[in-house]
Scaffold this active site. Structure first.
Site, PDB file in Angstrom:
ATOM      1  N   ALA A  65       3.449   0.604  -0.041  1.00 20.57           N
ATOM      2  CA  ALA A  65       4.368   1.793   0.214  1.00 20.57           C
ATOM      3  C   ALA A  65       4.507   2.176  -1.291  1.00 20.57           C
ATOM      4  O   ALA A  65       4.060   1.632  -2.413  1.00 20.57           O
ATOM      5  CB  ALA A  65       5.731   1.043   0.710  1.00 20.57           C
ATOM      6  N   GLY A 109       2.190  -2.415   2.357  1.00 18.26           N
ATOM      7  CA  GLY A 109       2.156  -1.358   3.630  1.00 18.26           C
ATOM      8  C   GLY A 109       0.631  -1.018   4.092  1.00 18.26           C
ATOM      9  O   GLY A 109       0.613  -0.674   4.904  1.00 18.26           O
ATOM     10  N   GLU A 112      -0.360  -3.599   5.908  1.00 21.99           N
ATOM     11  CA  GLU A 112       0.201  -3.499   7.581  1.00 21.99           C
ATOM     12  C   GLU A 112      -0.260  -2.400   8.105  1.00 21.99           C
ATOM     13  O   GLU A 112      -0.284  -2.393   9.661  1.00 21.99           O
ATOM     14  CB  GLU A 112       1.725  -3.386   7.052  1.00 21.99           C
ATOM     15  CG  GLU A 112       2.192  -4.630   6.401  1.00 21.99           C
ATOM     16  CD  GLU A 112       3.843  -4.514   6.014  1.00 21.99           C
ATOM     17  OE1 GLU A 112       4.089  -3.546   5.202  1.00 21.99           O
ATOM     18  OE2 GLU A 112       4.767  -5.360   6.385  1.00 21.99           O
ATOM     19  N   GLU A 132       4.501  -8.081  -1.763  1.00 19.85           N
ATOM     20  CA  GLU A 132       5.920  -7.567  -1.835  1.00 19.85           C
ATOM     21  C   GLU A 132       6.865  -8.557  -2.628  1.00 19.85           C
ATOM     22  O   GLU A 132       7.718  -8.180  -3.453  1.00 19.85           O
ATOM     23  CB  GLU A 132       6.633  -7.300  -0.435  1.00 19.85           C
ATOM     24  CG  GLU A 132       6.010  -6.059   0.314  1.00 19.85           C
ATOM     25  CD  GLU A 132       4.841  -6.467   0.971  1.00 19.85           C
ATOM     26  OE1 GLU A 132       3.971  -7.351   0.986  1.00 19.85           O
ATOM     27  OE2 GLU A 132       4.432  -5.685   1.916  1.00 19.85           O
TER      28      GLU A 132
HETATM   29  N1  DAK Z   1       2.969   2.692  -5.371  1.00 20.83           N
HETATM   30  C1  DAK Z   1       2.877   3.692  -6.265  1.00 20.83           C
HETATM   31  N2  DAK Z   1       1.974   3.862  -7.035  1.00 20.83           N
HETATM   32  C2  DAK Z   1       1.175   3.165  -7.064  1.00 20.83           C
HETATM   33  C3  DAK Z   1       1.052   2.037  -6.236  1.00 20.83           C
HETATM   34  C4  DAK Z   1       2.196   1.845  -5.307  1.00 20.83           C
HETATM   35  N3  DAK Z   1       2.215   0.916  -4.401  1.00 20.83           N
HETATM   36  N4  DAK Z   1      -0.263   1.259  -6.481  1.00 20.83           N
HETATM   37  C5  DAK Z   1      -0.725   1.793  -7.326  1.00 20.83           C
HETATM   38  N5  DAK Z   1      -0.088   2.991  -7.822  1.00 20.83           N
HETATM   39  C6  DAK Z   1      -0.265   3.854  -8.915  1.00 20.83           C
HETATM   40  C7  DAK Z   1      -0.073   3.177 -10.389  1.00 20.83           C
HETATM   41  O1  DAK Z   1       1.170   3.325 -10.757  1.00 20.83           O
HETATM   42  C8  DAK Z   1      -0.925   4.043 -11.144  1.00 20.83           C
HETATM   43  O2  DAK Z   1      -0.465   5.145 -11.374  1.00 20.83           O
HETATM   44  P1  DAK Z   1      -0.499   6.117 -12.973  1.00 20.83           P
HETATM   45  O3  DAK Z   1      -0.084   4.622 -13.839  1.00 20.83           O
HETATM   46  O4  DAK Z   1      -2.078   6.176 -13.154  1.00 20.83           O
HETATM   47  O5  DAK Z   1       0.340   7.208 -12.771  1.00 20.83           O
HETATM   48  C9  DAK Z   1      -2.294   4.474 -10.358  1.00 20.83           C
HETATM   49  O6  DAK Z   1      -1.771   4.128  -8.867  1.00 20.83           O
HETATM   50  C10 DAK Z   1      -3.497   3.431 -10.467  1.00 20.83           C
HETATM   51  O7  DAK Z   1      -3.101   2.038 -10.513  1.00 20.83           O
HETATM   52  P2  DAK Z   1      -3.373   0.941 -11.706  1.00 20.83           P
HETATM   53  O8  DAK Z   1      -3.399   1.718 -12.969  1.00 20.83           O
HETATM   54  O9  DAK Z   1      -2.227  -0.115 -11.508  1.00 20.83           O
HETATM   55  O10 DAK Z   1      -4.770   0.399 -11.090  1.00 20.83           O
HETATM   56  P3  DAK Z   1      -5.277  -0.881 -11.251  1.00 20.83           P
HETATM   57  O11 DAK Z   1      -6.687  -0.627 -10.688  1.00 20.83           O
HETATM   58  O12 DAK Z   1      -5.400  -1.422 -12.576  1.00 20.83           O
HETATM   59  O13 DAK Z   1      -4.676  -1.992 -10.167  1.00 20.83           O
HETATM   60  C11 DAK Z   1      -3.613  -2.457  -8.080  1.00 20.83           C
HETATM   61  C12 DAK Z   1      -4.724  -1.665  -9.060  1.00 20.83           C
HETATM   62  C13 DAK Z   1      -3.711  -2.249  -6.484  1.00 20.83           C
HETATM   63  C14 DAK Z   1      -3.747  -3.888  -8.136  1.00 20.83           C
HETATM   64  C15 DAK Z   1      -2.174  -2.276  -8.586  1.00 20.83           C
HETATM   65  O14 DAK Z   1      -2.027  -0.596  -8.935  1.00 20.83           O
HETATM   66  C16 DAK Z   1      -0.746  -2.516  -8.124  1.00 20.83           C
HETATM   67  O15 DAK Z   1      -0.727  -3.881  -8.130  1.00 20.83           O
HETATM   68  N6  DAK Z   1      -0.349  -2.028  -7.205  1.00 20.83           N
HETATM   69  C17 DAK Z   1       0.924  -2.234  -6.525  1.00 20.83           C
HETATM   70  C18 DAK Z   1       0.583  -3.058  -5.523  1.00 20.83           C
HETATM   71  C19 DAK Z   1       1.822  -3.540  -4.513  1.00 20.83           C
HETATM   72  O16 DAK Z   1       2.602  -4.095  -5.001  1.00 20.83           O
HETATM   73  N7  DAK Z   1       1.774  -2.934  -3.160  1.00 20.83           N
HETATM   74  C20 DAK Z   1       2.835  -3.397  -2.345  1.00 20.83           C
HETATM   75  C21 DAK Z   1       3.941  -2.153  -2.280  1.00 20.83           C
HETATM   76  S1  DAK Z   1       5.348  -2.864  -1.711  1.00 20.83           S
HETATM   77  C22 DAK Z   1      10.170  -1.753   3.705  1.00 20.83           C
HETATM   78  C23 DAK Z   1       9.187  -1.645   4.298  1.00 20.83           C
HETATM   79  C24 DAK Z   1       7.766  -1.833   3.801  1.00 20.83           C
HETATM   80  C25 DAK Z   1       7.491  -1.918   2.619  1.00 20.83           C
HETATM   81  C26 DAK Z   1       8.945  -1.766   1.696  1.00 20.83           C
HETATM   82  C27 DAK Z   1      10.022  -1.666   2.323  1.00 20.83           C
HETATM   83  N8  DAK Z   1      11.629  -1.507   4.377  1.00 20.83           N
HETATM   84  C28 DAK Z   1      11.654  -1.529   5.818  1.00 20.83           C
HETATM   85  C29 DAK Z   1      12.585  -1.301   3.420  1.00 20.83           C
HETATM   86  C30 DAK Z   1       6.425  -1.900   1.836  1.00 20.83           C
HETATM   87  C31 DAK Z   1       6.326  -2.224   0.824  1.00 20.83           C
HETATM   88  C32 DAK Z   1       5.233  -2.214  -0.088  1.00 20.83           C
HETATM   89  O17 DAK Z   1       4.153  -1.898   0.490  1.00 20.83           O
END
Ligand code: DAK
Length: 258
Positions: A65, A109, A112, A132
């Protein structure tokens, strides 16, 4: 309909949706999920489409997400707006098969979303995870429910509690994905499966999908009874007559979806 965050195309009887926010690694926001739902619904309603594929880029199926969009949400925002339920689960209402063709990151997400599809074909560079916990939240789009059903409690706990990623080999070994293929063969392999499915009777395919999904939603006895009744119902279709007649007469079946 013109889309901004996804690309759509067809190949024969297959509808393909490509998530297209490459700079954000296909991070999923409300607009993208609205577009994905609309595109899948349109393909589902199209008599000429028999199967769908959802895919992303080489680097990311979807990295979760959109954290930037979520960062300032309050409880009342997500509860009142019915965050996730409102538009993320449209894919669950699609009756024709949906294959997730996953390369790169499928996190949070993104993992998921892949699990909401009917099966996952993974490229050898795919990485799955539910990170998460690192953000101070838990999976919110079915991850704590679908992941253990796919990989068992121990590995699901490991992934949800440590936030670590698992590679494609581990994902296949544990039952999350149905096949792993070289990255450059991902679309070819996924399309091959989707075209094969599209050539079968849509009625039989939809009934098989509905029956397998039932196995996750009730008791074994209820599921077997549901399957049995669907099986009986197949004998009311012209496609059953066609399929069996084609076999008996050693010719290729041509299904009319009737
Ligand atoms: N959201 C927004 N931007 C993201 C992103 C994300 N999930 N993942 C990556 N990006 C963006 C980065 O900020 C970066 O943007 P700039 O800095 O270039 O502007 C760009 O994509 C490239 O990312 P990286 O520079 O970090 O690239 P790397 O190759 O170094 O690393 C990575 C890739 C996938 C390992 C890293 O980006 C990362 O750890 N990303 C976050 C992964 C993550 O934590 N995903 C889970 C998100 S939480 C809910 C229901 C569902 C959910 C929430 C609430 N409710 C019912 C309330 C679901 C939650 C989630 O999915």
């Amino acid at each position: 309909m013109a889309y901004e965050l996804i690309l759509t195309r067809t190949e024969g009887k297959v509808g393909i949706v490509t998530l297209n926010r490459p700079k954000q690694l296909n991070a999923l926001n409300n607009e993208l999920m609205d577009e994905l739902g609309a595109a899948l619904k349109a393909f589902d309603a199209d008599e000429n489409i028999g199967c769908m594929i959802v895919t992303g880029s080489e680097k990311a199926f979807a990295a979760g997400a959109d954290i930037g969009a979520m960062a300032t949400y309050t409880f009342s925002d997500v509860y009142k707006g019915d965050y996730i339920t409102r538009n993320w689960e449209t894919i669950r209402s699609i009756r024709k098969p949906v294959i997730a063709a996953v390369s790169g990151f499928a996190l949070g997400g993104g993992c998921e979303l892949a699990m909401m599809c009917d099966f996952i074909i993974a490229a050898d560079n795919a990485k799955f995870g539910q990170p998460e916990v690192k953000l101070g939240i838990i999976p919110g789009a079915g991850g704590t429910q679908r992941l253990p059903r796919a990989v068992g409690k121990s590995k699901a706990m490991d992934l949800a509690l440590t936030g670590r990623m698992m590679d494609a080999t581990e994902a296949e070994r544990s039952g999350l994905v149905s096949r792993v293929v070289p990255l450059d063969k991902l679309m070819e392999e996924s399309l091959g499966a989707a075209l094969m499915i599209s050539d079968y009777s849509q009625l039989a395919v939809m009934a098989a999908k509905e029956s397998v999904n039932r196995s996750f939603e009730g008791t074994l006895a209820d599921g077997v009874m549901f399957e049995r009744r669907m099986f009986h119902a197949m004998f009311a279709t012209a496609d059953q007559k066609e399929g069996m007649d084609a076999f008996v007469n050693k010719r290729k079946a041509s299904f009319g979806n009737k």
